[in-house]
Design an enzyme around this catalytic site. Structure first.
Site, PDB file in Angstrom:
ATOM      1  N   ARG A 219      47.022  46.612  38.815  1.00 48.33           N
ATOM      2  CA  ARG A 219      46.793  47.637  40.101  1.00 48.33           C
ATOM      3  C   ARG A 219      48.073  48.151  40.769  1.00 48.33           C
ATOM      4  O   ARG A 219      47.904  48.823  41.659  1.00 48.33           O
ATOM      5  CB  ARG A 219      44.991  47.785  40.408  1.00 48.33           C
ATOM      6  CG  ARG A 219      44.174  47.354  40.602  1.00 48.33           C
ATOM      7  CD  ARG A 219      43.387  48.077  39.000  1.00 48.33           C
ATOM      8  NE  ARG A 219      42.427  46.981  38.376  1.00 48.33           N
ATOM      9  CZ  ARG A 219      41.515  47.675  37.455  1.00 48.33           C
ATOM     10  NH1 ARG A 219      42.803  48.180  36.586  1.00 48.33           N
ATOM     11  NH2 ARG A 219      40.956  46.954  36.907  1.00 48.33           N
ATOM     12  N   GLU A 342      33.688  38.596  40.658  1.00 48.75           N
ATOM     13  CA  GLU A 342      34.453  39.212  39.053  1.00 48.75           C
ATOM     14  C   GLU A 342      34.887  37.758  38.682  1.00 48.75           C
ATOM     15  O   GLU A 342      36.542  37.542  38.325  1.00 48.75           O
ATOM     16  CB  GLU A 342      35.309  40.429  39.306  1.00 48.75           C
ATOM     17  CG  GLU A 342      34.723  40.996  40.075  1.00 48.75           C
ATOM     18  CD  GLU A 342      35.416  42.203  39.837  1.00 48.75           C
ATOM     19  OE1 GLU A 342      36.922  41.947  40.490  1.00 48.75           O
ATOM     20  OE2 GLU A 342      34.966  44.107  39.659  1.00 48.75           O
ATOM     21  N   ARG A 375      36.666  37.580  51.585  1.00 50.75           N
ATOM     22  CA  ARG A 375      36.372  38.786  50.772  1.00 50.75           C
ATOM     23  C   ARG A 375      34.715  39.563  50.891  1.00 50.75           C
ATOM     24  O   ARG A 375      34.056  38.451  50.223  1.00 50.75           O
ATOM     25  CB  ARG A 375      37.094  39.159  49.931  1.00 50.75           C
ATOM     26  CG  ARG A 375      38.401  39.755  50.293  1.00 50.75           C
ATOM     27  CD  ARG A 375      38.850  39.855  48.824  1.00 50.75           C
ATOM     28  NE  ARG A 375      40.107  41.123  48.552  1.00 50.75           N
ATOM     29  CZ  ARG A 375      39.366  41.499  47.322  1.00 50.75           C
ATOM     30  NH1 ARG A 375      38.831  40.770  46.831  1.00 50.75           N
ATOM     31  NH2 ARG A 375      39.165  42.772  47.297  1.00 50.75           N
ATOM     32  N   ASP A 416      33.278  50.470  45.019  1.00 57.43           N
ATOM     33  CA  ASP A 416      34.929  49.757  44.606  1.00 57.43           C
ATOM     34  C   ASP A 416      35.961  50.866  45.200  1.00 57.43           C
ATOM     35  O   ASP A 416      36.508  51.524  43.991  1.00 57.43           O
ATOM     36  CB  ASP A 416      35.027  49.363  42.761  1.00 57.43           C
ATOM     37  CG  ASP A 416      36.497  47.940  43.166  1.00 57.43           C
ATOM     38  OD1 ASP A 416      36.846  48.601  43.980  1.00 57.43           O
ATOM     39  OD2 ASP A 416      36.265  48.265  42.020  1.00 57.43           O
ATOM     40  N   GLU A 438      38.891  46.865  54.672  1.00 56.90           N
ATOM     41  CA  GLU A 438      39.754  46.674  52.978  1.00 56.90           C
ATOM     42  C   GLU A 438      40.468  48.076  52.862  1.00 56.90           C
ATOM     43  O   GLU A 438      39.194  48.787  51.998  1.00 56.90           O
ATOM     44  CB  GLU A 438      40.101  45.858  52.207  1.00 56.90           C
ATOM     45  CG  GLU A 438      40.521  45.415  51.370  1.00 56.90           C
ATOM     46  CD  GLU A 438      40.182  43.961  50.287  1.00 56.90           C
ATOM     47  OE1 GLU A 438      39.306  43.922  50.342  1.00 56.90           O
ATOM     48  OE2 GLU A 438      40.277  44.763  49.062  1.00 56.90           O
ATOM     49  N   GLU A 444      44.204  53.044  42.547  1.00 62.84           N
ATOM     50  CA  GLU A 444      43.731  52.451  41.151  1.00 62.84           C
ATOM     51  C   GLU A 444      42.629  54.117  40.469  1.00 62.84           C
ATOM     52  O   GLU A 444      42.447  53.372  39.655  1.00 62.84           O
ATOM     53  CB  GLU A 444      42.907  51.564  41.776  1.00 62.84           C
ATOM     54  CG  GLU A 444      41.866  51.078  40.350  1.00 62.84           C
ATOM     55  CD  GLU A 444      40.957  49.728  40.494  1.00 62.84           C
ATOM     56  OE1 GLU A 444      40.936  49.262  42.012  1.00 62.84           O
ATOM     57  OE2 GLU A 444      40.067  49.488  40.173  1.00 62.84           O
TER      58      GLU A 444
HETATM   59  C1  GCV Z   1      42.171  42.579  42.276  1.00 63.84           C
HETATM   60  C2  GCV Z   1      38.266  46.394  41.427  1.00 63.84           C
HETATM   61  C3  GCV Z   1      39.665  46.029  40.906  1.00 63.84           C
HETATM   62  C4  GCV Z   1      39.934  44.943  40.389  1.00 63.84           C
HETATM   63  C5  GCV Z   1      39.961  44.017  42.167  1.00 63.84           C
HETATM   64  C6  GCV Z   1      39.180  43.981  42.273  1.00 63.84           C
HETATM   65  C7  GCV Z   1      39.279  43.318  43.939  1.00 63.84           C
HETATM   66  O1  GCV Z   1      37.247  45.505  40.250  1.00 63.84           O
HETATM   67  O2  GCV Z   1      39.403  47.175  39.313  1.00 63.84           O
HETATM   68  O3  GCV Z   1      41.130  45.085  39.840  1.00 63.84           O
HETATM   69  O4  GCV Z   1      40.689  42.498  41.414  1.00 63.84           O
HETATM   70  O5  GCV Z   1      38.294  45.593  42.518  1.00 63.84           O
HETATM   71  O6  GCV Z   1      39.035  43.975  45.095  1.00 63.84           O
HETATM   72  O7  GCV Z   1      38.793  42.485  43.668  1.00 63.84           O
END
Ligand code: GCV
Length: 748
Positions: A219, A342, A375, A416, A438, A444
């Site tokens: 990103r 994720e 997180r 997000d 955060e 993004e």
């Molecule tokens: C670093 C979103 C973004 C991801 C990112 C994620 C996160 O999904 O698209 O690129 O990953 O947030 O904050 O962990």
């Protein structure tokens, strides 16, 4: 209202400043000698060059220090005649260098650095330890009350001389004071009768870099990573120091170097040596290095069979790793962890809780005063679930179960980093846990580094949101700064938008978002307007007309972007993967909750996600009055309408218009705003250096094209459900829906 108040306050201060300065000047002229002819000539020459509009590549950020006008610098020079910065530490040397470059640049000629106070106008910087003058002032109690990073700047008399003293308990505090003092001049404030005390409201003020070890940035839209891993530790790019200066100038005191989607290689001895070299450059500027830790590192690096946090061998591996890190980097900040999110490994893999995972790591760094930043961006794929409620469901039950050196890092909104989200319901719901907001500075979901979007209004809206967790006035800002629940540790993080682009952030105006993050992390009460006008004065121009126009444009920009992307509470309508352009039709991601159709739920009846009791009911995660406000279709703020409700196309909004018409007008308004902004920018030609002028103009033309695509693609798509005509004032789409579906804007 609040913004207006600050604007009036600023104007009033300016008038006062001018009046006071004029009187001061008259007084000084009477008592002081006139400058020698050659000095006058020198100043005139410097001002001639300084005032000429010249090429600028943006590298210097807001630390440009170009000469002020003759009138201002003459006034300031009476107060800044010499610099007294004693002490040989790296931080004191940094202060000396910054003050010298800053004052000499702003005032148009070299200001001598001297060892003693030998004239009026000495500027003395330091701590009671580094400076006998400061020790002699007996400010110790007051400095102690300002904490280790706070500072006092005051006009004083020392040995019969009129001086300015910048003092702190710590050298880094004195550095912050120095930058504050320079900012006063950069923004043309009075320095005649100074009495300023400041301390940061949040303790950890961290930039998170989503930088990969191969130099790419997840990103990232401003080039490659600033960390040149293959050249480190031997080669230290001078840019590292400039990065540290810029951060220190706005009070940022931490930098997480690698992506939260972490590669465990960063924890190998080879990489830790490289990290130590970077930490060495940052140290004089008060910046602590943090690393994102991959939870499965004991398996990948240590050859263990498991990463189960309750396995003693795993805990021992982390303890040894922490010892090794602190051996190399004694002021290492700690670990940032994205776990079970994720695809990342984590304690849930072993049927342990997030608290089990965080606390095990916390025990490893605790002997070194390190922290673990865990997180809260976790969500799970369950049938019929609402992703917006997932983090709360997973983490809230663990309130009070985290170790004292753990902070829970929570994104501002529950999905997000969307252009607009309601505040995350975890704020106000975990009184025994140290929550750390955060933000995403990198854009993004906000047009990458192509769109001019000033993010301070978004962060303000979040910080000002009232959680009602302890009754009215329980704002998110008070949760974050620890004043509501008396937390021991406080912090805030921003996902960085920096890269190797010459101007650091891709778009010249994106620098303002880095700046705004630091300023709000230091003082979460600052207004967006104040931050914007400070940044403009330091970075673009002092000329009042363009300054006012640009401040207004910046403050309006975020709302305008919401208008052409996701108005009225719509969210996540983005093209899959890159998240740049619109794709409300998108439905091909492997997970339902990565698809726009999951988020908008458009049908023949209406559009929006029902998060009330008749739907997902995640509105129940908010405290009573907030919940009731969001839950009721009539009291729900219209900017969150489709976030919480599935609303009929013919539902009448406050304006008396139907939802469909209102939606269409918002999209059109967004496009109109970009067009108007392009015109306003064009009118500034010649008043702004040509290099930045042209680059921003180019980006604004991209922004206009993109805004049109957003409007057309979204309206054409939603029209297939609403079956209603566009209101007359909305332009006809430039292309057909099929054409918009065929190619993302990035490939056009
Ligand atoms: C670093 C979103 C973004 C991801 C990112 C994620 C996160 O999904 O698209 O690129 O990953 O947030 O904050 O962990």
């Amino acid at each position: 209202m609040r913004e207006r108040f600050f604007e009036l306050q600023r104007k009033a201060r300016r008038i006062l400043f001018c009046r006071r300065e004029r009187m001061e000047q008259m007084r000084l002229r009477r008592h002081n000698c006139k400058p020698a002819l050659f000095v006058k000539l020198l100043i005139a020459v410097l001002f001639f060059f300084g005032s000429t509009v010249r090429a600028e590549d943006g590298y210097r950020l807001w630390l440009r220090y170009d000469p002020l006008t003759q009138t201002e610098s003459q006034v300031y020079r009476q107060r800044v005649a010499s610099l007294v910065v004693t002490g040989d530490s790296a931080t004191m040397s940094a202060i000396r260098a910054e003050l010298s470059v800053g004052c000499s640049g702003l005032l148009g000629s070299a200001i001598p650095i001297v060892a003693r106070v030998d004239r009026d106008g000495a500027v003395i910087v330091g701590t009671p330890q580094s400076s006998t003058v400061i020790a002699g002032l007996k400010w110790d109690r007051q400095l102690a009350s300002l904490g280790p990073e706070g500072f006092r700047i005051a006009s004083a008399r020392v040995e019969g001389r009129a001086v300015i003293v910048i003092a702190s308990q710590s050298e880094v505090g004195a550095l912050y004071g120095t930058f504050h003092f320079l900012r006063l001049m950069q923004t043309q404030q009075s320095i005649s009768h100074l009495e300023v005390t400041q301390r940061p409201r949040l303790q950890l003020r961290v930039l998170d870099h989503w930088d990969n070890l191969d130099g790419t940035i997840e990103r990232g839209y401003a080039g490659r990573s600033l960390w040149n891993w293959s050249a480190l530790p031997e080669v230290l790019d001078p840019r590292l120091r400039d990065y540290a200066r810029a951060n220190a100038s706005i009070g940022i005191n931490g930098s997480t170097l690698n992506n939260v989607n972490a590669n465990s290689q960063i924890l190998t001895t080879e990489y830790l040596r490289k990290v130590a070299a970077i930490a060495g450059v940052f140290r004089p500027y008060g910046i602590h290095v943090y690393l994102s830790a991959r939870f499965s590192a004991p398996i990948e690096l240590g050859g263990l069979k498991t990463a189960d946090p309750l396995d003693p061998e795993v805990a021992e591996w982390w303890k040894k790793k922490a010892d090794e890190i602190y051996g190399l980097i004694p002021d290492f900040g700690g670990f940032l962890v994205k776990a079970n999110s994720e695809g990342q490994p984590g304690p849930r893999t072993y049927n342990r809780s997030h608290a089990d995972g965080a606390n095990m790591l916390a025990a490893a760094v605790a002997p070194h005063q390190g922290v673990v930043i865990w997180r809260a961006f976790v969500y799970d794929n369950k049938p019929d679930y609402d992703r917006a409620g997932a983090a709360y469901a997973e983490l809230q039950p663990f309130d009070g179960k985290f170790a004292p050196n753990v902070l829970l890092q929570v994104k501002n909104g529950p999905i997000d980093f969307q252009p607009r989200e309601p505040f995350h319901p975890l704020f106000g719901a975990m009184p025994k846990t140290q929550l750390m907001p955060e933000f995403q500075i990198t854009q993004e979901y906000l047009g990458f580094s192509n769109h001019l979007v000033f993010l301070a209004p978004m962060w303000r809206e979040f910080l000002d949101a009232d959680t009602y967790s302890k009754g009215r006035g329980s704002t998110v800002a008070k949760v974050a700064d620890g004043s509501l629940y008396h937390q021991r540790l406080t912090g805030i993080a921003g996902v960085a938008n920096t890269g190797t682009d010459r101007n650091w952030t891709g778009h010249h105006f994106a620098q303002a978002n880095w700046y705004a993050f630091g300023r709000l992390a230091w003082n979460p009460d600052l207004s967006s307007r104040q931050i914007a006008s400070e940044w403009i004065a330091m970075t673009i121009t002092h000329d009042p007309e363009p300054s006012d126009a640009l401040t207004r444009i910046m403050v309006e920009s975020r709302e305008a972007v919401i208008d052409y992307m996701t108005p009225l509470g719509l969210h996540h309508l983005f093209w899959g993967g890159h998240h740049y352009g619109p794709a409300p039709w998108w439905n091909s991601e492997p997970r339902a909750d990565w698809n726009p159709v999951y988020f908008h739920k458009a049908d023949a009846l209406g559009v929006g996600f029902d998060r009330t009791a008749t739907g997902g009911n995640t509105v129940a995660q908010y405290h009573a009055p907030v919940r009731a406000r969001f839950e009721n279709l009539n009291s729900c703020p219209e900017e969150f309408l489709l976030w919480f409700h599935h609303v009929r196309w013919d539902h009448r909004l406050k304006s008396g218009r139907t939802l469909w018409d209102e939606l269409a007008l918002h999209y059109q308004h967004g496009v109109d705003w970009v067009r108007a902004t392009r015109k306003e920018w064009a009118a500034l030609k010649g008043l702004i250096d040509s290099e930045r002028y042209e680059e921003v103009a180019r980006k604004l033309s991209i922004q206009e094209q993109d805004a049109i695509v957003w409007r057309d693609a979204c309206l054409l798509y939603f029209q297939t459900f609403s079956q209603r005509p566009l209101p007359p004032s909305v332009e006809k789409p430039a292309k057909s829906l099929d054409e918009y579906k065929a190619k993302s804007i990035l490939n056009q």
